[in-house]
Write a protein that holds these residues in place. Sequence first.
Motif, PDB file in Angstrom:
ATOM      1  N   SER A 194     -23.880 -24.589  76.425  1.00 34.77           N
ATOM      2  CA  SER A 194     -25.225 -24.925  75.978  1.00 34.77           C
ATOM      3  C   SER A 194     -25.703 -23.831  75.025  1.00 34.77           C
ATOM      4  CB  SER A 194     -26.173 -25.038  77.168  1.00 34.77           C
ATOM      5  OG  SER A 194     -25.749 -26.053  78.064  1.00 34.77           O
ATOM      6  N   HIS A 195     -26.485 -24.216  74.016  1.00 36.80           N
ATOM      7  CA  HIS A 195     -26.843 -23.223  72.998  1.00 36.80           C
ATOM      8  C   HIS A 195     -28.034 -23.671  72.169  1.00 36.80           C
ATOM      9  CE1 HIS A 195     -25.019 -25.567  69.619  1.00 36.80           C
ATOM     10  NE2 HIS A 195     -24.350 -26.096  70.624  1.00 36.80           N
ATOM     11  N   LEU A 196     -28.607 -22.710  71.459  1.00 38.35           N
ATOM     12  CA  LEU A 196     -29.656 -22.929  70.469  1.00 38.35           C
ATOM     13  C   LEU A 196     -29.059 -22.666  69.093  1.00 38.35           C
ATOM     14  CD1 LEU A 196     -32.567 -20.945  72.157  1.00 38.35           C
ATOM     15  CD2 LEU A 196     -32.532 -23.425  71.842  1.00 38.35           C
ATOM     16  N   GLY A 197     -29.085 -23.672  68.213  1.00 36.57           N
ATOM     17  CA  GLY A 197     -28.605 -23.504  66.853  1.00 36.57           C
ATOM     18  C   GLY A 197     -27.095 -23.442  66.750  1.00 36.57           C
ATOM     19  N   GLY A 198     -26.615 -23.445  65.502  1.00 37.75           N
ATOM     20  CA  GLY A 198     -25.186 -23.354  65.261  1.00 37.75           C
ATOM     21  C   GLY A 198     -24.478 -24.690  65.387  1.00 37.75           C
ATOM     22  N   THR A 199     -23.178 -24.637  65.565  1.00 39.60           N
ATOM     23  CA  THR A 199     -22.342 -25.837  65.629  1.00 39.60           C
ATOM     24  C   THR A 199     -22.619 -26.641  66.880  1.00 39.60           C
ATOM     25  OG1 THR A 199     -20.573 -24.651  64.474  1.00 39.60           O
ATOM     26  CG2 THR A 199     -19.969 -26.693  65.596  1.00 39.60           C
ATOM     27  N   ILE A 200     -22.838 -27.944  66.715  1.00 38.89           N
ATOM     28  CA  ILE A 200     -22.988 -28.817  67.870  1.00 38.89           C
ATOM     29  C   ILE A 200     -21.710 -29.618  68.065  1.00 38.89           C
ATOM     30  CG2 ILE A 200     -25.484 -28.957  67.577  1.00 38.89           C
ATOM     31  CD1 ILE A 200     -25.050 -31.871  66.598  1.00 38.89           C
ATOM     32  N   MET A 201     -21.527 -30.100  69.286  1.00 39.00           N
ATOM     33  CA  MET A 201     -20.328 -30.864  69.621  1.00 39.00           C
ATOM     34  C   MET A 201     -20.709 -32.128  70.375  1.00 39.00           C
ATOM     35  SD  MET A 201     -17.565 -27.927  70.630  1.00 39.00           S
ATOM     36  CE  MET A 201     -17.059 -26.681  69.430  1.00 39.00           C
ATOM     37  N   PRO A 202     -21.374 -33.066  69.692  1.00 31.16           N
ATOM     38  CA  PRO A 202     -21.746 -34.314  70.363  1.00 31.16           C
ATOM     39  C   PRO A 202     -20.512 -35.070  70.822  1.00 31.16           C
ATOM     40  CG  PRO A 202     -22.039 -34.501  67.983  1.00 31.16           C
ATOM     41  CD  PRO A 202     -21.747 -33.063  68.264  1.00 31.16           C
ATOM     42  N   CYS A 203     -20.624 -35.720  71.969  1.00 32.16           N
ATOM     43  CA  CYS A 203     -19.467 -36.403  72.536  1.00 32.16           C
ATOM     44  C   CYS A 203     -19.112 -37.673  71.774  1.00 32.16           C
ATOM     45  CB  CYS A 203     -19.722 -36.728  74.001  1.00 32.16           C
ATOM     46  SG  CYS A 203     -19.811 -35.249  75.031  1.00 32.16           S
ATOM     47  N   GLN A 204     -20.066 -38.238  71.037  1.00 27.66           N
ATOM     48  CA  GLN A 204     -19.782 -39.396  70.210  1.00 27.66           C
ATOM     49  C   GLN A 204     -20.284 -39.109  68.791  1.00 27.66           C
ATOM     50  OE1 GLN A 204     -20.656 -43.220  72.086  1.00 27.66           O
ATOM     51  NE2 GLN A 204     -20.329 -42.335  74.109  1.00 27.66           N
ATOM     52  N   GLY A 205     -21.110 -39.984  68.207  1.00 31.66           N
ATOM     53  CA  GLY A 205     -21.547 -39.781  66.835  1.00 31.66           C
ATOM     54  C   GLY A 205     -22.584 -38.683  66.703  1.00 31.66           C
ATOM     55  N   MET A 206     -22.684 -38.159  65.499  1.00 32.93           N
ATOM     56  CA  MET A 206     -23.677 -37.138  65.179  1.00 32.93           C
ATOM     57  C   MET A 206     -25.059 -37.782  65.074  1.00 32.93           C
ATOM     58  SD  MET A 206     -23.974 -33.801  64.070  1.00 32.93           S
ATOM     59  CE  MET A 206     -22.468 -33.337  63.183  1.00 32.93           C
ATOM     60  N   PRO A 207     -26.027 -37.350  65.875  1.00 38.15           N
ATOM     61  CA  PRO A 207     -27.379 -37.899  65.740  1.00 38.15           C
ATOM     62  C   PRO A 207     -27.956 -37.617  64.360  1.00 38.15           C
ATOM     63  CG  PRO A 207     -27.138 -36.658  67.791  1.00 38.15           C
ATOM     64  CD  PRO A 207     -25.925 -36.372  66.965  1.00 38.15           C
ATOM     65  N   GLU A 208     -28.760 -38.525  63.846  1.00 36.45           N
ATOM     66  CA  GLU A 208     -29.401 -38.332  62.553  1.00 36.45           C
ATOM     67  C   GLU A 208     -30.711 -37.573  62.714  1.00 36.45           C
ATOM     68  OE1 GLU A 208     -29.915 -42.046  60.598  1.00 36.45           O
ATOM     69  OE2 GLU A 208     -27.772 -42.491  60.489  1.00 36.45           O
ATOM     70  N   GLY A 209     -31.071 -36.816  61.696  1.00 40.31           N
ATOM     71  CA  GLY A 209     -32.361 -36.144  61.675  1.00 40.31           C
ATOM     72  C   GLY A 209     -32.383 -34.780  62.323  1.00 40.31           C
ATOM     73  N   LEU A 210     -31.206 -34.191  62.609  1.00 40.88           N
ATOM     74  CA  LEU A 210     -31.179 -32.867  63.221  1.00 40.88           C
ATOM     75  C   LEU A 210     -31.462 -31.791  62.184  1.00 40.88           C
ATOM     76  CD1 LEU A 210     -28.041 -33.196  65.544  1.00 40.88           C
ATOM     77  CD2 LEU A 210     -30.454 -33.425  66.179  1.00 40.88           C
ATOM     78  N   THR A 211     -32.016 -30.694  62.647  1.00 45.90           N
ATOM     79  CA  THR A 211     -32.324 -29.531  61.823  1.00 45.90           C
ATOM     80  C   THR A 211     -31.534 -28.336  62.366  1.00 45.90           C
ATOM     81  OG1 THR A 211     -34.142 -28.594  63.129  1.00 45.90           O
ATOM     82  CG2 THR A 211     -34.670 -30.479  61.684  1.00 45.90           C
ATOM     83  N   PRO A 212     -31.647 -27.169  61.739  1.00 48.07           N
ATOM     84  CA  PRO A 212     -30.955 -25.995  62.302  1.00 48.07           C
ATOM     85  C   PRO A 212     -31.464 -25.593  63.684  1.00 48.07           C
ATOM     86  CG  PRO A 212     -31.528 -25.622  60.005  1.00 48.07           C
ATOM     87  CD  PRO A 212     -32.234 -26.874  60.417  1.00 48.07           C
ATOM     88  N   TYR A 213     -32.573 -26.190  64.125  1.00 45.66           N
ATOM     89  CA  TYR A 213     -33.212 -25.757  65.369  1.00 45.66           C
ATOM     90  C   TYR A 213     -32.898 -26.702  66.523  1.00 45.66           C
ATOM     91  CZ  TYR A 213     -35.648 -23.086  61.836  1.00 45.66           C
ATOM     92  OH  TYR A 213     -35.927 -22.258  60.776  1.00 45.66           O
ATOM     93  N   VAL A 214     -31.633 -27.041  66.663  1.00 46.07           N
ATOM     94  CA  VAL A 214     -31.228 -27.979  67.695  1.00 46.07           C
ATOM     95  C   VAL A 214     -30.834 -27.230  68.969  1.00 46.07           C
ATOM     96  CG1 VAL A 214     -28.829 -28.045  66.892  1.00 46.07           C
ATOM     97  CG2 VAL A 214     -29.744 -29.975  68.195  1.00 46.07           C
ATOM     98  N   PHE A 215     -31.191 -27.805  70.087  1.00 45.87           N
ATOM     99  CA  PHE A 215     -30.861 -27.282  71.416  1.00 45.87           C
ATOM    100  C   PHE A 215     -29.835 -28.247  72.007  1.00 45.87           C
ATOM    101  CE2 PHE A 215     -32.729 -26.749  75.982  1.00 45.87           C
ATOM    102  CZ  PHE A 215     -31.676 -25.935  76.349  1.00 45.87           C
ATOM    103  N   GLU A 216     -28.609 -27.772  72.205  1.00 45.22           N
ATOM    104  CA  GLU A 216     -27.572 -28.620  72.802  1.00 45.22           C
ATOM    105  C   GLU A 216     -27.387 -28.211  74.256  1.00 45.22           C
ATOM    106  OE1 GLU A 216     -23.872 -30.779  71.004  1.00 45.22           O
ATOM    107  OE2 GLU A 216     -23.373 -28.647  71.245  1.00 45.22           O
ATOM    108  N   LEU A 217     -27.483 -29.201  75.135  1.00 48.92           N
ATOM    109  CA  LEU A 217     -27.497 -28.934  76.570  1.00 48.92           C
ATOM    110  C   LEU A 217     -26.407 -29.755  77.247  1.00 48.92           C
ATOM    111  CD1 LEU A 217     -29.154 -27.318  78.665  1.00 48.92           C
ATOM    112  CD2 LEU A 217     -30.617 -29.333  78.934  1.00 48.92           C
ATOM    113  N   GLU A 218     -25.618 -29.097  78.095  1.00 46.02           N
ATOM    114  CA  GLU A 218     -24.472 -29.734  78.725  1.00 46.02           C
ATOM    115  C   GLU A 218     -24.833 -30.402  80.047  1.00 46.02           C
ATOM    116  OE1 GLU A 218     -21.239 -29.968  77.534  1.00 46.02           O
ATOM    117  OE2 GLU A 218     -22.059 -29.128  75.666  1.00 46.02           O
ATOM    118  N   ASP A 219     -24.080 -31.447  80.357  1.00 48.22           N
ATOM    119  CA  ASP A 219     -24.196 -32.158  81.621  1.00 48.22           C
ATOM    120  C   ASP A 219     -24.103 -31.187  82.798  1.00 48.22           C
ATOM    121  OD1 ASP A 219     -23.863 -34.897  83.126  1.00 48.22           O
ATOM    122  OD2 ASP A 219     -22.237 -33.644  83.895  1.00 48.22           O
TER     123      ASP A 219
END
Length: 281
Positions: A231-256
């Motif tokens: 889980s992280h703030l910013g940087g490379t994201i690793m979505p399990c399927q398609g890349m969501p539209e409308g993301l900015t550099p300020y994305v919070f990716e949170l793991e199951d």
Amino acid sequence: MKAYELGFGESADELTALPGKPIETDLPGARVAGWCGGRAPGIGTAAWPRSPVTGLPMIHVITLGLPEEYRRKGEDLVALSLFQADDHVATAVEGVAELLGSTAPTAGQAPDPFLAAVAATAAARHPQQRDLEDLIGGAHALLWLTAEEFAAPRIDPPADIRPAGLGDHYRRGQNAWDDSAPETTVWLGERTGDPNTGIAPSEDGAGGYVAAWSSDDEQLEAFWSSVEGTSHLGGTIMPCQGMPEGLTPYVFELEDGVGGLNLGGGNAQIDLESDVFDWAQ
């Protein structure tokens, strides 16, 4: 701008990539930044978010103090809290959706203590609560917190006064009375070596973004391997399927699994600037 990794545990020397799991993570200079699972921040018990389907209090997933550059809703809003209901297949309780929408209780509803508590939640709704609904209809709530709320004593869920029949596992979805995960300290440490820090995620390479696993460069592959499943703030994201539209550099990716979050083994992307919310498994 910097990117940050989340670690979980009670000591900076023994952090894991997921709460209670054996996968260790090394976060030099990590600092305590919040907690996941268990209690909610000091927003007042009546304001604890509830499922719009069942009226049951959502589980508290995580409360996280944000670095200054990620405070995208105002300098005075220094932290966020995420809650989940996981109620997409739950049996709806009559009247709950209307009451949470601030409809006044009817004469028949007013004497019911459970529905009265639901109505009280609507009246006490946090001013910075954003209701999030995923693609399968599950409810989440994101709250932006002031420094005073973030520092206030943590609160327990509202008293369990549900009526008979709302305890069935296959009908109710998750709730804070039955499914709260153990409370675990959350730490933040700088993510270094990420080529996408400060760049909005993009599938087509816009802005110079390099999608994960899109290059044979050995250094990049080694970096992606090192951050996969974190889980992280910013940087490379690793979505399990398609890349969501409308993301900015300020994305919070949170793991199951963080704070009891149920994403079917996947992960979620929550954009702190654009409010985009998506997840996949």
